[in-house]
Design a protein around this motif. Structure first.
Motif, PDB file in Angstrom:
ATOM      1  N   UNK A 177      -7.473  -7.027  15.728  1.00  0.00           N
ATOM      2  CA  UNK A 177      -8.140  -5.902  15.050  1.00  0.00           C
ATOM      3  C   UNK A 177      -7.248  -4.676  14.907  1.00  0.00           C
ATOM      4  N   UNK A 178      -5.948  -4.821  15.099  1.00  0.00           N
ATOM      5  CA  UNK A 178      -5.039  -3.698  14.862  1.00  0.00           C
ATOM      6  C   UNK A 178      -4.914  -3.457  13.353  1.00  0.00           C
ATOM      7  N   UNK A 179      -5.033  -2.191  12.924  1.00  0.00           N
ATOM      8  CA  UNK A 179      -4.925  -1.856  11.506  1.00  0.00           C
ATOM      9  C   UNK A 179      -3.465  -1.973  11.049  1.00  0.00           C
ATOM     10  N   UNK A 180      -3.275  -2.655   9.925  1.00  0.00           N
ATOM     11  CA  UNK A 180      -1.935  -2.822   9.369  1.00  0.00           C
ATOM     12  C   UNK A 180      -1.780  -1.998   8.095  1.00  0.00           C
ATOM     13  N   UNK A 181      -2.684  -2.189   7.136  1.00  0.00           N
ATOM     14  CA  UNK A 181      -2.661  -1.446   5.873  1.00  0.00           C
ATOM     15  C   UNK A 181      -4.080  -0.991   5.532  1.00  0.00           C
ATOM     16  N   UNK A 182      -4.153   0.099   4.757  1.00  0.00           N
ATOM     17  CA  UNK A 182      -5.417   0.541   4.176  1.00  0.00           C
ATOM     18  C   UNK A 182      -5.256   0.557   2.664  1.00  0.00           C
ATOM     19  N   UNK A 183      -6.209  -0.063   1.968  1.00  0.00           N
ATOM     20  CA  UNK A 183      -6.150  -0.214   0.518  1.00  0.00           C
ATOM     21  C   UNK A 183      -7.335   0.515  -0.105  1.00  0.00           C
ATOM     22  N   UNK A 184      -7.079   1.216  -1.214  1.00  0.00           N
ATOM     23  CA  UNK A 184      -8.103   1.988  -1.912  1.00  0.00           C
ATOM     24  C   UNK A 184      -8.160   1.525  -3.360  1.00  0.00           C
ATOM     25  N   UNK A 185      -9.377   1.261  -3.832  1.00  0.00           N
ATOM     26  CA  UNK A 185      -9.600   0.899  -5.233  1.00  0.00           C
ATOM     27  C   UNK A 185     -10.017   2.159  -5.989  1.00  0.00           C
ATOM     28  N   UNK A 186      -9.178   2.617  -6.920  1.00  0.00           N
ATOM     29  CA  UNK A 186      -9.413   3.862  -7.650  1.00  0.00           C
ATOM     30  C   UNK A 186     -10.164   3.654  -8.963  1.00  0.00           C
ATOM     31  N   UNK A 187     -10.848   2.537  -9.099  1.00  0.00           N
ATOM     32  CA  UNK A 187     -11.574   2.285 -10.341  1.00  0.00           C
ATOM     33  C   UNK A 187     -12.956   2.943 -10.364  1.00  0.00           C
TER      34      UNK A 187
END
Length: 402
Positions: A217-227
């Protein structure tokens, strides 16, 4: 023989008293003279104030008029993307193959990193071998069962022995199924060593580096959808009563030159425990330059009314209660007002004064540029105000806020 004559003591005290009396009379005369001058100056100032008449131009006043107002509720908050995802490590191990950085695009299902799979692959092989061994035991138990069935028919063994072989076969089959389940778990763990993006968007944060050992459960990346974006606004319960889903709103987003049209998408059914506010969610379409976290503010249009209004700039706050300066019978009167619903007329903020004890439409109210004038002061308009009042009585449209 010389003799010295001594002056009596009472003569000295008499001279001292006379001196003090002279000084006191001089001080009293000076104070009376100054008081008379002050009273004369005050009387002259009062007389000048009473005698002076302020000259006002038509631009210094505005007429009270009934406006067609749009009732609105003010909202503010930060924009949030409709879809965001945190890519986490589902197994522990050394991180490898991470190349994405902040601002880079990713596709749904794209491999973004891997966890060292050496141990996971070994567990898969181990589970596979155990499944094969269990399958071999099933085959042995089935042959034994078949042989015992023939022997029972021939009367060489008892039915109890056949029951025992049947139980052994069932146990072997169960062990085989358990081994297959363990193989599935091992394969799942192997698959978890590959990190994929669950949605298409852009990387907003890279939290670890290649070679680091990460835990579950370690965070690696955060992704955001700008649509698509959403605005979460906290409203007072009284304001939230007038808001319904589907209502339109106009927002001003920091960094964007043009206003953005939004729609009320949802209303939280519960009141927040700490602030006692109601959360309203506005759907905001994506525009060029829009980012998650930008501050936005605006108004939700909740209805329309017709009410008298004056410029908000005409309201003065130098007294305990706000008031406006009104021209009545050629003199200035200070009329208290309540700061309630507000609006705009041609870009100028307006204040709804419905319920204020003013004369009918056409009452002259001083604008901010007229300055503060003492109540009761006589004033004179440099030009007749009839034309200005007639022009101001024409229907107008404005936007009002609660």
């Amino acid at each position: 023989m010389n003799t010295t004559r001594t002056r009596p003591a009472w003569i000295k005290w008499l001279l001292l008293a006379a001196l003090v009396l002279v000084i006191a009379l001089g001080i009293a005369r000076a104070m009376n003279k100054r008081k008379a001058q002050t009273e004369a100056a005050s009387a002259a100032a009062v007389a000048m104030q009473k005698a002076s008449v302020f000259e006002l131009s038509p631009r210094d006043v505005v007429s009270v008029q009934a406006l067609d107002l749009e009732q609105t509720v003010g909202v503010s908050g930060s924009l949030k993307a409709l879809q965001t995802a945190a890519i986490k490590a589902r197994v522990a191990g050394e991180l490898q193959g991470l190349t994405k950085r902040e601002g880079e695009s990713v596709r749904a299902g794209e491999v973004v990193a891997r966890i060292d799979s050496t141990e996971a692959q070994a567990r898969v092989r181990q589970a596979g071998q155990q499944a094969q061994a269990a399958q071999a035991q099933v085959a042995i138990a089935r042959r034994t069962q078949d042989n015992n069935q023939s022997l029972v028919k021939q009367g060489f063994i008892s039915a109890t022995a056949l029951d025992t072989s049947s139980a052994n076969l069932a146990a072997a089959e169960a062990n085989h199924q358990a081994a297959l389940a363990a193989l599935d778990i091992a394969r799942k763990a192997l698959g978890d060593t590959t990190l994929r993006s669950p949605l298409s968007g852009q990387v907003s944060a890279r939290l670890v580096q290649n070679g680091e050992r990460v835990g579950v459960d370690a965070r690696v990346l955060e992704v955001v959808d700008l649509s698509g974006f959403e605005l979460e606004a906290a409203l007072a319960p009284a304001d939230a009563m007038a808001v319904t889903t589907g209502q339109k709103a106009t927002l001003t987003v920091e960094g964007l030159a043009q206003p953005v049209e939004a729609t009320v998408a949802r209303i939280n059914p519960s009141v927040q425990a700490g602030s006692r506010s109601v959360l309203v969610y506005l759907r905001v379409p994506a525009m060029a330059g829009m980012r998650q976290g930008l501050f936005a503010q605006g108004q939700i249009v909740t209805g329309r009314i017709t009410a008298p209004a004056v410029p908000l700039s005409a309201v003065r706050n130098d007294k305990p209660a706000p008031y406006i300066q009104v021209l009545q019978d050629g003199k200035i009167a200070h009329v208290p007002v309540a700061l309630g619903r507000q609006g705009q007329l041609d870009g100028e903020p307006m204040l709804v004064i419905d319920g204020v004890a003013l004369a009918p439409a056409g009452t002259q109210v001083l604008r901010v540029q007229a300055g503060l004038i003492r109540e009761g002061t006589a004033v004179n308009l440099a030009a007749p105000a009839a034309a200005a009042a007639a022009a101001a009585s024409a229907p107008a449209r404005a936007t009002a806020t609660n």
